[in-house]
Design a protein around this motif. Structure first.
Motif, PDB file in Angstrom:
ATOM      1  N   PRO A 405       0.676  -1.275   0.172  1.00 48.41           N
ATOM      2  CA  PRO A 405      -0.039   0.127  -0.026  1.00 48.41           C
ATOM      3  C   PRO A 405       0.674   1.250  -0.190  1.00 48.41           C
ATOM      4  N   VAL A 406       1.976   1.326   0.301  1.00 50.09           N
ATOM      5  CA  VAL A 406       2.856   2.323   0.539  1.00 50.09           C
ATOM      6  C   VAL A 406       2.714   3.279  -0.891  1.00 50.09           C
ATOM      7  N   ALA A 407       2.852   2.585  -2.098  1.00 50.90           N
ATOM      8  CA  ALA A 407       2.780   3.449  -3.378  1.00 50.90           C
ATOM      9  C   ALA A 407       1.474   3.983  -3.456  1.00 50.90           C
ATOM     10  N   TYR A 408       0.431   3.587  -3.092  1.00 52.80           N
ATOM     11  CA  TYR A 408      -1.069   4.121  -3.199  1.00 52.80           C
ATOM     12  C   TYR A 408      -1.012   5.542  -1.959  1.00 52.80           C
ATOM     13  N   ASP A 430       4.187  12.448   5.066  1.00 54.07           N
ATOM     14  CA  ASP A 430       5.527  12.494   4.364  1.00 54.07           C
ATOM     15  C   ASP A 430       6.631  11.585   5.012  1.00 54.07           C
ATOM     16  N   GLN A 431       6.776  12.134   6.260  1.00 53.74           N
ATOM     17  CA  GLN A 431       7.808  11.443   7.157  1.00 53.74           C
ATOM     18  C   GLN A 431       7.340   9.857   7.293  1.00 53.74           C
ATOM     19  N   ALA A 432       6.194   9.643   7.769  1.00 46.96           N
ATOM     20  CA  ALA A 432       5.741   8.419   7.867  1.00 46.96           C
ATOM     21  C   ALA A 432       5.597   7.385   6.765  1.00 46.96           C
ATOM     22  N   LEU A 433       5.309   7.980   5.543  1.00 48.31           N
ATOM     23  CA  LEU A 433       5.427   7.231   4.207  1.00 48.31           C
ATOM     24  C   LEU A 433       6.752   6.885   4.061  1.00 48.31           C
ATOM     25  N   GLN A 434       7.745   7.946   4.049  1.00 49.00           N
ATOM     26  CA  GLN A 434       9.305   7.699   4.011  1.00 49.00           C
ATOM     27  C   GLN A 434       9.789   6.641   4.808  1.00 49.00           C
ATOM     28  N   LYS A 435       9.453   6.520   6.027  1.00 47.25           N
ATOM     29  CA  LYS A 435       9.892   5.693   6.954  1.00 47.25           C
ATOM     30  C   LYS A 435       9.382   4.261   6.635  1.00 47.25           C
ATOM     31  N   ALA A 436       8.025   4.130   6.205  1.00 46.89           N
ATOM     32  CA  ALA A 436       7.540   2.883   5.733  1.00 46.89           C
ATOM     33  C   ALA A 436       8.346   2.415   4.316  1.00 46.89           C
ATOM     34  N   SER A 437       8.550   3.347   3.729  1.00 47.18           N
ATOM     35  CA  SER A 437       8.825   2.962   2.173  1.00 47.18           C
ATOM     36  C   SER A 437      10.416   2.140   2.406  1.00 47.18           C
ATOM     37  N   ARG A 446       4.574  -3.352   7.815  1.00 54.18           N
ATOM     38  CA  ARG A 446       3.303  -3.558   8.061  1.00 54.18           C
ATOM     39  C   ARG A 446       2.917  -2.441   9.186  1.00 54.18           C
ATOM     40  N   GLN A 447       3.667  -2.695  10.248  1.00 52.65           N
ATOM     41  CA  GLN A 447       3.098  -1.586  11.409  1.00 52.65           C
ATOM     42  C   GLN A 447       3.461  -0.081  11.180  1.00 52.65           C
ATOM     43  N   ALA A 448       4.267   0.112  10.196  1.00 48.43           N
ATOM     44  CA  ALA A 448       4.676   1.423   9.737  1.00 48.43           C
ATOM     45  C   ALA A 448       3.704   2.026   8.783  1.00 48.43           C
ATOM     46  N   ILE A 449       3.035   1.047   7.842  1.00 47.24           N
ATOM     47  CA  ILE A 449       2.039   1.434   7.151  1.00 47.24           C
ATOM     48  C   ILE A 449       0.889   1.880   7.784  1.00 47.24           C
ATOM     49  N   MET A 450       0.610   1.038   8.965  1.00 45.08           N
ATOM     50  CA  MET A 450      -0.596   1.332   9.418  1.00 45.08           C
ATOM     51  C   MET A 450      -0.376   2.749  10.462  1.00 45.08           C
ATOM     52  N   GLN A 451       0.755   3.030  10.840  1.00 43.79           N
ATOM     53  CA  GLN A 451       0.954   4.233  11.671  1.00 43.79           C
ATOM     54  C   GLN A 451       0.793   5.627  10.625  1.00 43.79           C
ATOM     55  N   ALA A 452       1.130   5.331   8.961  1.00 44.96           N
ATOM     56  CA  ALA A 452       0.986   6.326   8.129  1.00 44.96           C
ATOM     57  C   ALA A 452      -0.673   6.381   8.092  1.00 44.96           C
ATOM     58  N   GLU A 453      -1.337   5.272   8.013  1.00 43.09           N
ATOM     59  CA  GLU A 453      -2.761   5.297   7.669  1.00 43.09           C
ATOM     60  C   GLU A 453      -3.518   6.027   8.940  1.00 43.09           C
ATOM     61  N   ASN A 454      -3.086   5.813  10.132  1.00 46.81           N
ATOM     62  CA  ASN A 454      -3.547   6.724  11.468  1.00 46.81           C
ATOM     63  C   ASN A 454      -3.656   8.161  11.137  1.00 46.81           C
ATOM     64  N   LEU A 455      -2.267   8.671  10.594  1.00 48.77           N
ATOM     65  CA  LEU A 455      -2.012   9.966  10.532  1.00 48.77           C
ATOM     66  C   LEU A 455      -2.912  10.489   9.401  1.00 48.77           C
ATOM     67  N   ILE A 456      -3.084   9.672   8.349  1.00 50.10           N
ATOM     68  CA  ILE A 456      -3.639  10.226   7.136  1.00 50.10           C
ATOM     69  C   ILE A 456      -5.232  10.462   7.803  1.00 50.10           C
ATOM     70  N   LEU A 457      -5.917   9.271   8.164  1.00 53.34           N
ATOM     71  CA  LEU A 457      -7.211   9.366   8.716  1.00 53.34           C
ATOM     72  C   LEU A 457      -7.385  10.518   9.647  1.00 53.34           C
ATOM     73  N   ALA A 458      -6.502  10.861  10.627  1.00 53.78           N
ATOM     74  CA  ALA A 458      -6.545  12.217  11.598  1.00 53.78           C
ATOM     75  C   ALA A 458      -7.101  13.444  10.902  1.00 53.78           C
ATOM     76  N   THR A 459      -6.643  13.500   9.567  1.00 48.82           N
ATOM     77  CA  THR A 459      -6.657  14.849   8.936  1.00 48.82           C
ATOM     78  C   THR A 459      -8.161  14.834   8.312  1.00 48.82           C
ATOM     79  N   ASP A 460      -8.867  13.778   8.245  1.00 51.05           N
ATOM     80  CA  ASP A 460     -10.085  13.673   7.381  1.00 51.05           C
ATOM     81  C   ASP A 460     -10.193  14.136   6.038  1.00 51.05           C
ATOM     82  N   ALA A 461      -8.954  14.179   5.301  1.00 46.18           N
ATOM     83  CA  ALA A 461      -8.661  14.588   4.189  1.00 46.18           C
ATOM     84  C   ALA A 461      -9.399  13.434   3.341  1.00 46.18           C
ATOM     85  N   ALA A 462      -9.330  12.225   3.670  1.00 45.67           N
ATOM     86  CA  ALA A 462      -9.831  11.000   2.754  1.00 45.67           C
ATOM     87  C   ALA A 462     -10.583  10.199   3.953  1.00 45.67           C
ATOM     88  N   ILE A 463     -11.957  10.127   3.644  1.00 44.76           N
ATOM     89  CA  ILE A 463     -12.921   9.509   4.418  1.00 44.76           C
ATOM     90  C   ILE A 463     -13.293   8.091   3.651  1.00 44.76           C
TER      91      ILE A 463
END
Length: 502
Positions: A405-408, A430-437, A446-463
Motif C-alpha cells: 500500500p505504500v505506493a498508493y 510524508d515522514q511516515a510514508l518515507q519511514k515505511a518505504s 506493516r506496522q509502519a504502514i498502519m501508523q501512516a494510515e492513522n495520520l492520514i485518517l486523522a486529517t479527514d482528508a480522505a474518508i
C-alpha cells in the motif's frame, strides 16, 4: 490505430451496439464457433492510447499481451517472469537475470538493451508512471542477459515495484519519438495485440512464439463498454464470454451461477479538498466524517456486496485490521451553517453516482448545501487533480501497483504525490510514508504502514466509506478465467471457451 486521445463519447456503447456491432455473428452462436475466440466486455475505454506508461497498462496486462520482469503471487511476494532471478547487490542496487529465448511479437528477442530502454523511458516519462512516484530509477546492462537497476534511495520493494504493468517490457520498436508508445505487435505475452479501434474495441491473436505454454484460446475480441446495463446484457444474452465489473444493480438480474464476487483491495473513499474552499476547515471535514452513514451505502447502493470501511485498507489485506489503532485525538466537528459543498464523482462505475446521491442527502441533513457534479472519468480527472471540487468520490485500488500500500498512499497523500486529489501536504505524513518505504517487507513494515494510515485518517482528508467486491461475469462455457483481486490479469494462456458443436 490512432495513438492520440479519441473523444470519450466514442466509447459510450449502447446495449444494442454491443449486441450487434462488437462481436461477429459466428461468435453470437457458441455452438457454431470454430476458432473459440474469447469475447470480452471491459468497463473503461483506453484513456491514453493504450500506452503502458498510463493506467491503460492494466488493460494490456489483463489481456496477457505485455509482461513484466517479475510477477506477484497471492501473498504479494515477487516471482519470476521475464527475469528468472535477482539479488540485491547494494543498498540501492539490484541485479536481474533475464529469461533466455523470450521473443516479442515483432520477432525481436528479449535482451538487456531492450529492458534498459523500457525502464529508462518509464523513468523519464512525463507524467511519470504512478509506481515510480518518488523513485529515481536507473537501469544499465550487465552483459547481454542481465540488468542492474539502481535507485537514488534504498528501495527494499524494488522487485515488487517492477511487477507493475506500467513497467512492462516492450520491444524497442514500440517506443516512438515524442514519447509515444505503441503496444501493437510489441509485447511478449501469449496474446498479440494486433488492432485497436479508438475507444470502441481491440483485437488480439494467439502468439505462437510465446516462451511459455501457448494460449488455449485463438484470440480475444475486446469491446469497451462503459454502460453497466450493456455489460450485464452482454452476459445475459451470451454476446460476451467474460464481462468485467458488472454493476451491483445488474447482478440480481443475471444467472447467479455466471457471476463471481472477488474481494478487492479497493476502497470507496471520499476525498476532501484540504487546500481550497470550505473543506480547508478541519472541523467541517470532521462534520462530513460524522455525517456519513456507511452502512446505508453498503445496504442500499451495493446491496450488501461490500464491506463497511474502518480504514483505508480493507479485508483484502487481512493484516491491516488487527494493527489499526483508533485515531487520537479525533478533530471535533463544527455544526455546518449551510456551507456549499461541490460533490463530484464519475459515471464510469455505475454505483458512484448513486453513492453521490446518498451522500448528498446525508450531508444536507447535517447542514451542508450540496451541489453534485457527475461526468465520465476521462472528463473529470484533470479537474479533480486540480482541486476544483470540495469533495470527490473515488473507487481506489490500494495495492494495485506493487502489492504493497505504500505506493498508493504516497501517490494520494504525499505532498508530491501525483494523485493527490485531497491537495494534502503534511510533513508528518510524508515522514511516515518515507519511514515505511525503506523498511523491508514484513511485520515492521506493516506496522509502519498502519501508523501512516492513522495520520492520514486523522486529517479527514480522505474518508473511507466501504471496501468493494468486484463482480465478474463468465459464461457457462468459460474455463480458467482469472479472478484477480489486484485487477492485473483477467485472461491468461489457460483461459478458454469450451463449446459443444450442434
Amino acid at each position: 490505430m490512432s495513438l492520440k486521445h479519441v473523444s470519450p463519447l466514442a466509447g459510450l456503447l449502447s446495449a444494442a451496439l454491443l449486441l450487434t456491432g462488437c462481436f461477429s455473428e459466428a461468435d453470437k452462436n457458441p455452438g457454431k464457433t470454430a476458432d473459440q475466440r474469447l469475447r470480452l466486455a471491459m468497463l473503461q475505454p483506453p484513456r491514453s492510447g493504450l500506452t503502458p506508461l498510463s493506467d491503460d497498462a492494466f488493460k494490456l496486462s489483463r489481456w496477457s499481451t505485455t509482461e513484466t520482469l517479475v510477477t506477484l503471487d497471492k501473498l504479494g511476494e515477487a516471482q519470476p517472469a521475464l527475469a528468472t532471478k535477482w539479488q540485491q547487490t547494494g543498498d540501492n542496487s539490484w541485479r536481474f537475470e533475464l529469461r533466455h529465448g523470450v521473443r516479442f511479437h515483432d520477432g525481436s528477442l528479449l535482451d538487456a538493451a531492450t529492458v534498459v530502454n523500457a525502464l529508462t523511458v518509464a523513468a523519464h516519462a512525463a507524467p511519470k508512471p504512478r509506481i515510480l512516484d518518488g523513485v529515481q530509477l536507473t537501469a544499465v546492462a550487465d552483459g547481454e542477459q542481465a540488468v542492474r537497476v539502481t535507485t537514488a534511495q534504498p528501495d527494499p520493494l524494488l522487485p515488487q515495484r517492477l511487477s507493475s504493468p506500467q513497467l512492462a517490457i516492450l520491444s524497442q520498436k514500440a517506443y516512438r519519438p515524442g514519447g509515444v508508445v505503441d503496444p501493437r505487435h510489441a509485447g511478449s505475452g501469449p496474446f498479440e495485440l494486433v488492432q485497436v479501434n479508438g475507444t470502441s474495441n481491440a483485437r488480439l491473436e494467439r502468439f505462437g512464439g510465446y516462451w511459455g505454454e501457448n494460449a488455449k484460446a485463438s484470440g480475444i475480441d475486446v469491446s469497451f463498454v462503459p454502460d453497466g446495463t450493456a455489460r450485464g446484457a452482454a452476459l445475459r444474452t451470451g454476446a460476451a464470454d467474460i464481462v468485467e465489473a458488472i454493476p451491483v444493480s445488474q447482478a440480481p438480474l443475471l444467472d447467479q451461477k455466471l457471476i463471481h464476487e472477488v474481494p478487492m483491495p479497493r476502497t470507496n473513499t471520499l476525498y476532501l479538498n484540504t487546500r481550497l474552499g470550505v473543506m480547508r476547515d478541519p472541523a467541517l471535514r470532521a462534520a462530513v466524517r460524522d455525517a456519513i452513514n456507511r452502512q446505508q451505502l453498503v445496504d442500499n447502493v451495493y446491496e450488501k456486496r461490500a464491506d463497511v470501511a474502518q480504514g483505508l485498507l480493507g479485508p483484502a489485506l487481512p493484516w491491516a485490521a488487527p494493527l489499526r489503532q483508533p485515531v487520537s485525538p479525533p478533530v471535533a466537528a463544527r455544526k455546518p451553517a449551510g456551507e456549499t459543498i461541490t460533490l463530484a464523482t464519475f459515471s464510469d462505475r455505475a454505483e458512484l453516482p448513486e453513492v453521490a446521491v446518498y451522500l448528498a442527502q446525508q450531508l444536507t441533513a447535517a447542514g451542508f448545501s450540496v451541489k453534485q457534479v457527475v461526468r465520465e472519468y476521462s472528463q473529470i480527472e484533470s479537474d479533480a487533480l486540480a482541486g476544483k471540487f470540495d469533495a470527490f468520490i473515488l473507487s481506489r485500488a490500494t495495492v494495485l501497483d506493487s502489492g504493497d500500500p505504500v505506493a498508493y498512499m504516497y501517490s494520494d497523500f504525499a505532498c508530491k504525490g501525483s494523485f493527490n486529489i485531497a491537495q494534502i501536504c503534511r510533513p508528518d505524513i510524508d515522514q511516515a510514508l518515507q519511514k515505511a518505504s525503506v523498511i523491508p517487507a514484513g511485520a515492521q513494515r506493516r506496522q509502519a504502514i498502519m501508523q501512516a494510515e492513522n495520520l492520514i485518517l486523522a486529517t479527514d482528508a480522505a474518508i473511507p466509506m466501504l471496501h468493494e467486491r468486484v463482480i465478474q461475469g463468465e459464461s457457462a462455457d468459460i474455463r480458467d478465467a482469472v479472478r484477480d483481486p489486484r485487477e492485473r490479469t483477467l485472461i491468461n494462456a489457460a483461459t478458454q471457451r469450451v463449446v459443444q458443436a450442434d
